[in-house]
Design a protein around this motif. Sequence first.
Motif, PDB file in Angstrom:
ATOM      1  N   CYS A  19       0.834  -1.209   0.000  1.00  0.00           N
ATOM      2  CA  CYS A  19       0.000   0.000   0.000  1.00  0.00           C
ATOM      3  C   CYS A  19       0.865   1.253   0.000  1.00  0.00           C
ATOM      4  O   CYS A  19       1.580   1.531   0.962  1.00  0.00           O
ATOM      5  N   PRO A  20       0.794   2.060  -1.068  1.00  0.00           N
ATOM      6  CA  PRO A  20       1.629   3.259  -1.149  1.00  0.00           C
ATOM      7  C   PRO A  20       1.196   4.368  -0.188  1.00  0.00           C
ATOM      8  O   PRO A  20       1.963   5.295   0.070  1.00  0.00           O
ATOM      9  N   ASN A  21      -0.016   4.272   0.358  1.00  0.00           N
ATOM     10  CA  ASN A  21      -0.519   5.302   1.259  1.00  0.00           C
ATOM     11  C   ASN A  21      -0.446   4.900   2.723  1.00  0.00           C
ATOM     12  O   ASN A  21      -0.853   5.674   3.589  1.00  0.00           O
ATOM     13  N   GLY A  22       0.020   3.702   3.019  1.00  0.00           N
ATOM     14  CA  GLY A  22       0.062   3.248   4.404  1.00  0.00           C
ATOM     15  C   GLY A  22      -1.313   3.058   5.010  1.00  0.00           C
ATOM     16  O   GLY A  22      -1.490   3.208   6.214  1.00  0.00           O
ATOM     17  N   CYS A  38      -7.078   5.268   1.988  1.00  0.00           N
ATOM     18  CA  CYS A  38      -7.181   4.406   0.796  1.00  0.00           C
ATOM     19  C   CYS A  38      -7.650   5.203  -0.414  1.00  0.00           C
ATOM     20  O   CYS A  38      -8.707   5.828  -0.402  1.00  0.00           O
ATOM     21  N   THR A  39      -6.848   5.155  -1.476  1.00  0.00           N
ATOM     22  CA  THR A  39      -7.223   5.791  -2.742  1.00  0.00           C
ATOM     23  C   THR A  39      -7.354   4.736  -3.850  1.00  0.00           C
ATOM     24  O   THR A  39      -7.387   5.085  -5.020  1.00  0.00           O
ATOM     25  N   GLU A  40      -7.403   3.447  -3.453  1.00  0.00           N
ATOM     26  CA  GLU A  40      -7.398   2.345  -4.423  1.00  0.00           C
ATOM     27  C   GLU A  40      -6.185   2.463  -5.343  1.00  0.00           C
ATOM     28  O   GLU A  40      -6.220   2.093  -6.496  1.00  0.00           O
ATOM     29  N   CYS A  41      -5.134   3.041  -4.838  1.00  0.00           N
ATOM     30  CA  CYS A  41      -3.865   3.263  -5.530  1.00  0.00           C
ATOM     31  C   CYS A  41      -3.956   4.288  -6.660  1.00  0.00           C
ATOM     32  O   CYS A  41      -3.007   4.446  -7.433  1.00  0.00           O
ATOM     33  N   VAL A  42      -5.081   5.016  -6.756  1.00  0.00           N
ATOM     34  CA  VAL A  42      -5.195   6.095  -7.734  1.00  0.00           C
ATOM     35  C   VAL A  42      -4.081   7.097  -7.440  1.00  0.00           C
ATOM     36  O   VAL A  42      -3.841   7.470  -6.299  1.00  0.00           O
ATOM     37  N   GLY A  43      -3.363   7.491  -8.476  1.00  0.00           N
ATOM     38  CA  GLY A  43      -2.239   8.398  -8.332  1.00  0.00           C
ATOM     39  C   GLY A  43      -0.910   7.666  -8.240  1.00  0.00           C
ATOM     40  O   GLY A  43       0.134   8.256  -8.453  1.00  0.00           O
ATOM     41  N   HIS A  44      -0.961   6.392  -7.909  1.00  0.00           N
ATOM     42  CA  HIS A  44       0.252   5.582  -7.791  1.00  0.00           C
ATOM     43  C   HIS A  44       0.315   4.472  -8.837  1.00  0.00           C
ATOM     44  O   HIS A  44       1.338   4.274  -9.471  1.00  0.00           O
ATOM     45  N   PRO A  48      -5.459  -1.439  -7.718  1.00  0.00           N
ATOM     46  CA  PRO A  48      -5.126  -1.524  -6.296  1.00  0.00           C
ATOM     47  C   PRO A  48      -4.126  -2.653  -6.051  1.00  0.00           C
ATOM     48  O   PRO A  48      -4.394  -3.820  -6.349  1.00  0.00           O
ATOM     49  N   GLN A  49      -2.970  -2.303  -5.532  1.00  0.00           N
ATOM     50  CA  GLN A  49      -1.904  -3.279  -5.357  1.00  0.00           C
ATOM     51  C   GLN A  49      -2.238  -4.353  -4.329  1.00  0.00           C
ATOM     52  O   GLN A  49      -1.843  -5.504  -4.472  1.00  0.00           O
ATOM     53  N   CYS A  50      -2.998  -4.001  -3.302  1.00  0.00           N
ATOM     54  CA  CYS A  50      -3.364  -4.997  -2.300  1.00  0.00           C
ATOM     55  C   CYS A  50      -4.211  -6.106  -2.924  1.00  0.00           C
ATOM     56  O   CYS A  50      -4.024  -7.291  -2.629  1.00  0.00           O
ATOM     57  N   MET A  51      -5.124  -5.712  -3.817  1.00  0.00           N
ATOM     58  CA  MET A  51      -5.965  -6.704  -4.494  1.00  0.00           C
ATOM     59  C   MET A  51      -5.131  -7.572  -5.433  1.00  0.00           C
ATOM     60  O   MET A  51      -5.391  -8.761  -5.589  1.00  0.00           O
ATOM     61  N   TYR A  73      -8.630  10.611  -6.600  1.00  0.00           N
ATOM     62  CA  TYR A  73      -7.462  11.376  -7.030  1.00  0.00           C
ATOM     63  C   TYR A  73      -7.278  12.615  -6.156  1.00  0.00           C
ATOM     64  O   TYR A  73      -6.153  12.957  -5.783  1.00  0.00           O
ATOM     65  N   GLN A  74      -8.361  13.279  -5.813  1.00  0.00           N
ATOM     66  CA  GLN A  74      -8.275  14.457  -4.946  1.00  0.00           C
ATOM     67  C   GLN A  74      -7.762  14.064  -3.555  1.00  0.00           C
ATOM     68  O   GLN A  74      -6.979  14.793  -2.953  1.00  0.00           O
ATOM     69  N   LYS A  75      -8.188  12.909  -3.063  1.00  0.00           N
ATOM     70  CA  LYS A  75      -7.679  12.412  -1.780  1.00  0.00           C
ATOM     71  C   LYS A  75      -6.184  12.138  -1.890  1.00  0.00           C
ATOM     72  O   LYS A  75      -5.411  12.495  -1.000  1.00  0.00           O
ATOM     73  N   TYR A  76      -5.771  11.534  -2.992  1.00  0.00           N
ATOM     74  CA  TYR A  76      -4.339  11.268  -3.251  1.00  0.00           C
ATOM     75  C   TYR A  76      -3.548  12.576  -3.203  1.00  0.00           C
ATOM     76  O   TYR A  76      -2.501  12.655  -2.552  1.00  0.00           O
ATOM     77  N   LEU A  77      -4.049  13.615  -3.869  1.00  0.00           N
ATOM     78  CA  LEU A  77      -3.343  14.910  -3.885  1.00  0.00           C
ATOM     79  C   LEU A  77      -3.203  15.481  -2.482  1.00  0.00           C
ATOM     80  O   LEU A  77      -2.165  16.047  -2.140  1.00  0.00           O
TER      81      LEU A  77
END
Length: 81
Positions: A19-22, A38-44, A48-51, A73-77
């Motif tokens: 998970c890139p967001n921890g 959790c951003t479902e890896c949007v932006g990375h 989703p890498q966990c899935m 994406y806004q959450k990722y930013l």
Amino acid sequence: MALIINEECINCDVCEPECPNGAISQGEDIYIINPELCTECVGHHDLPQCMEVCPVDCIDKDPKHVEDKESLYQKYLKLIG
């Protein structure tokens, strides 16, 4: 939409480091995903890498935290800001 880990989790430890967001951590009985992170890896990543790495397919979309791709994406930013 954030993701959620269901009771089929076998605590194999492969999702947490992916998970890139921890957002993933060990819960009381199984791993849990923090919907605020959790951003479902949007932006990375595209998926989703966990899935992608889960050997028992126990990670689903969380119906309690519905978000579209733009919201994710806004959450990722905000998280990287």
